[in-house]
Design a protein around this motif. Structure first.
Motif, mmCIF file in Angstrom:
data_model
loop_
_atom_site.group_PDB
_atom_site.id
_atom_site.type_symbol
_atom_site.label_atom_id
_atom_site.label_comp_id
_atom_site.label_asym_id
_atom_site.label_seq_id
_atom_site.Cartn_x
_atom_site.Cartn_y
_atom_site.Cartn_z
ATOM 1 N N VAL A 30 0.839 -1.203 0.000
ATOM 2 C CA VAL A 30 0.000 0.000 0.000
ATOM 3 C C VAL A 30 0.869 1.247 0.000
ATOM 4 C CG1 VAL A 30 -1.542 1.368 1.457
ATOM 5 C CG2 VAL A 30 -2.053 -1.033 1.011
ATOM 6 N N GLU A 31 1.889 1.294 0.857
ATOM 7 C CA GLU A 31 2.772 2.457 0.925
ATOM 8 C C GLU A 31 3.459 2.696 -0.418
ATOM 9 O OE1 GLU A 31 6.605 4.035 3.554
ATOM 10 O OE2 GLU A 31 5.374 2.344 4.243
ATOM 11 N N ARG A 32 3.915 1.608 -1.020
ATOM 12 C CA ARG A 32 4.600 1.761 -2.313
ATOM 13 C C ARG A 32 3.648 2.286 -3.376
ATOM 14 N NH1 ARG A 32 7.258 -3.194 -5.877
ATOM 15 N NH2 ARG A 32 7.444 -2.014 -7.813
ATOM 16 N N GLN A 33 2.433 1.755 -3.395
ATOM 17 C CA GLN A 33 1.497 2.179 -4.438
ATOM 18 C C GLN A 33 1.057 3.632 -4.248
ATOM 19 O OE1 GLN A 33 -1.629 -0.847 -4.571
ATOM 20 N NE2 GLN A 33 -0.637 -1.727 -6.360
ATOM 21 N N TYR A 34 0.932 4.069 -2.982
ATOM 22 C CA TYR A 34 0.609 5.478 -2.759
ATOM 23 C C TYR A 34 1.707 6.379 -3.325
ATOM 24 C CZ TYR A 34 -3.684 5.406 0.010
ATOM 25 O OH TYR A 34 -4.985 5.306 0.398
ATOM 26 N N PHE A 35 2.948 6.032 -3.046
ATOM 27 C CA PHE A 35 4.041 6.861 -3.541
ATOM 28 C C PHE A 35 4.170 6.775 -5.059
ATOM 29 C CE2 PHE A 35 5.653 6.450 0.904
ATOM 30 C CZ PHE A 35 5.564 7.807 1.201
ATOM 31 N N SER A 165 12.977 20.732 -10.852
ATOM 32 C CA SER A 165 12.664 19.596 -9.982
ATOM 33 C C SER A 165 11.450 19.930 -9.138
ATOM 34 C CB SER A 165 13.861 19.271 -9.081
ATOM 35 O OG SER A 165 13.637 18.060 -8.394
ATOM 36 N N ILE A 166 10.496 19.010 -9.088
ATOM 37 C CA ILE A 166 9.268 19.153 -8.304
ATOM 38 C C ILE A 166 9.448 18.368 -7.002
ATOM 39 C CG2 ILE A 166 6.790 18.757 -8.228
ATOM 40 C CD1 ILE A 166 7.677 20.806 -10.266
ATOM 41 N N GLY A 167 9.189 18.994 -5.869
ATOM 42 C CA GLY A 167 9.276 18.337 -4.572
ATOM 43 C C GLY A 167 7.925 18.210 -3.910
ATOM 44 N N LYS A 168 7.684 17.034 -3.296
ATOM 45 C CA LYS A 168 6.409 16.789 -2.623
ATOM 46 C C LYS A 168 6.712 16.191 -1.249
ATOM 47 C CE LYS A 168 1.914 16.200 -2.266
ATOM 48 N NZ LYS A 168 0.977 17.328 -2.185
ATOM 49 N N PRO A 169 6.392 16.890 -0.153
ATOM 50 C CA PRO A 169 6.597 16.319 1.187
ATOM 51 C C PRO A 169 5.774 15.036 1.359
ATOM 52 C CG PRO A 169 6.221 18.682 1.326
ATOM 53 C CD PRO A 169 5.921 18.287 -0.083
ATOM 54 N N GLN A 170 6.417 13.989 1.894
ATOM 55 C CA GLN A 170 5.747 12.692 2.008
ATOM 56 C C GLN A 170 4.805 12.617 3.202
ATOM 57 O OE1 GLN A 170 8.512 9.453 1.857
ATOM 58 N NE2 GLN A 170 9.380 10.057 -0.105
#
Length: 476
Positions: A30-35, A165-170
């Motif tokens: 699940v964690e991998r698919q969300y990311f 570069s696009i950054g997205k806080p996890q």
């Protein structure tokens, strides 16, 4: 612990272990698919911004001011986006731009100072024409401060003039991951609870007949006479029938009845002979007859004593479930000791011994019981062997078995007696005297061999009249 609880404990252990493994695998997936779901649109946004920046470049020099202003303006917006159970209130996406040498032109998060050379992985890979992505902590000591970056090259007239570069806080993504994990946890807990309830009901249904049998057995042990419980299914009916048979055996009806009847029958003859001789001796009897009657009384008394001793030995043996003594026993030595007890009787009947026994044939068992068993077979062989004949004794190893054979050349076993020779109190008349023995010797031999995990067999000789007794044990 009851059988039902054992079912529950075993099922709970297996189910918990299996579902724990499943939950771990699902959580990771699940964690991998969300990311993965977040990274895919970030690639699109990065490439869109790269095209906008490329269109605004002048003479191969990037002009990021307009994009920088737009991003800062977007980050200042106040949002009210209800994304399922989470409310998003601001834009948290970050952007930074570098030129072709990796020099930072601007960073919306303020992490990289303009003019510094960036050596981040996403910058280096993107500028060399590869897919540039990385995850980095903004706070080295905070595992939740991880930001995911995806880069895209800025290409003008076929030449790479920089990258964005696009950054997205996890942390925002992790809130969805944690919510899903909580849902999975509760789902698995509910599933395990329902499965335990189901197995409990099934176990109670399956063990209810066993409970009825247990209560029935307890009632019998208290001396009550309850009716046999009604059992469903073939196996349970068989078990109930076996329990009822055990009840009869515990009460001792069949066992005592058989013993008393057989023993009474065997005692009648010597007791009658003793009583008759004693009545005669009360009168005036000549000395020669008196001596003969006294000899008869002694012989019948010896017969009674032998019967009682054998019966006591057999009764004690039948109570044993396992051997109390187990040690290496040499079959040759055992046979020799048993033969010595009967040597005088054999000499009186002019019966000789032909011995063909290996000196190293060893088994594990009780020496005293084995000697008594062999002694009974020797006694039988001497009783049935014609005068002047020979008894042949052989002992040898066959595969992993130790075999002892004792042969005589007597009349053999009649057809009507073949299935009964090992029965308690059953005996055949001796050829010379017509008298019978106690009928306990062969029964004793059978009990001893079974207790040692072996077998005993009586058969006719293939080449003429006579009987062969064969003992088979596991060799040491």
């Amino acid at each position: 612990m009851s059988l039902t609880l054992r079912f529950l404990a075993g099922f709970a252990l297996v189910a918990t272990a299996g579902l724990a493994v499943l939950f771990t695998q699902l959580s990771q997936r699940v964690e991998r698919q969300y990311f993965e779901a977040v990274e895919e649109p970030m690639v699109d946004v990065a490439n869109i911004l790269a095209e906008i920046l490329a269109s605004q470049a002048r003479d191969g020099v990037l002009q990021p001011a307009a994009v920088e202003a737009a991003i800062h303006a977007a980050q200042r917006r106040r949002l009210n986006a209800q994304i399922y159970s989470r409310t998003k209130t601001q834009v948290d996406m970050q952007v930074y731009v570098t030129d072709a040498q990796g020099r930072v032109l601007f960073d919306s998060a303020g992490i990289e100072k303009p003019g510094t050379i960036s050596n981040h992985r996403d910058v280096n890979l993107t500028l060399t024409g590869q897919y540039g992505a990385r995850s980095s902590r903004t706070d080295h000591y905070d595992p939740l401060s991880v930001t995911m970056y995806v880069g895209a090259p800025i290409v003008k007239d076929g030449r790479t003039i920089g990258m964005v570069s696009i950054g997205k806080p996890q942390q925002g993504v992790l809130s969805f991951v944690w919510e899903t994990e909580r849902w999975l946890q509760w789902s698995l807990i509910t599933t395990v609870g329902l499965m335990l309830l189901g197995i409990f009901l099934a176990a109670r249904w399956a063990t209810r007949p066993l409970d009825a049998l247990a209560h029935h057995a307890l009632a019998v042990s208290r001396g009550e006479r309850p009716k046999p419980p009604h059992m469903p299914g073939h196996q349970m009916k068989t078990l109930a029938s076996a329990l009822e048979s055990m009840r009869d055996a515990l009460e001792g009806r069949e066992y005592v009845e058989h013993y008393v009847q057989s023993l009474t029958h065997e005692l009648k003859s010597p007791v009658a002979a003793i009583l008759g001789a004693s009545e005669i001796l009360q009168g005036d009897v000549p000395e020669p007859k008196r001596a003969r009657f006294l000899q008869n009384i002694r012989m019948e008394a010896d017969r009674l004593r032998d019967l009682l001793e054998r019966l006591l030995h057999l009764a004690a043996l039948e109570k044993q479930k396992t051997l109390e003594t187990r040690e290496p026993v040499n079959l040759g030595d055992t046979f020799d000791r048993a033969w010595d007890h009967h040597a005088l009787i054999a000499d009186a009947r002019r019966v000789t011994l032909q011995r063909e026994i290996s000196g190293s044939l060893v088994i594990h068992g009780d020496p005293w019981l084995l000697e008594l068993a062999v002694s009974n077979l020797i006694q039988n062989a001497i009783d049935f062997a014609p005068q002047g004949s020979a008894i042949i004794a052989r002992a040898y190893r066959f595969d992993s078995k130790a075999v002892l054979e004792i042969e005589d050349t007597g009349p053999g076993i009649p057809d009507y007696a073949r299935g009964r020779v090992f029965e308690r109190f059953y005996s055949l008349p001796r050829p010379d005297t017509g008298k019978k023995s106690s009928g306990l010797g062969l029964c004793f031999v059978k009990e001893v061999t079974q207790l040692h995990g072996g077998s005993v067999e009586l058969s006719d000789l293939p080449h003429g009249p006579g009987t062969r007794a064969m003992l088979v044990f596991q060799a040491a």
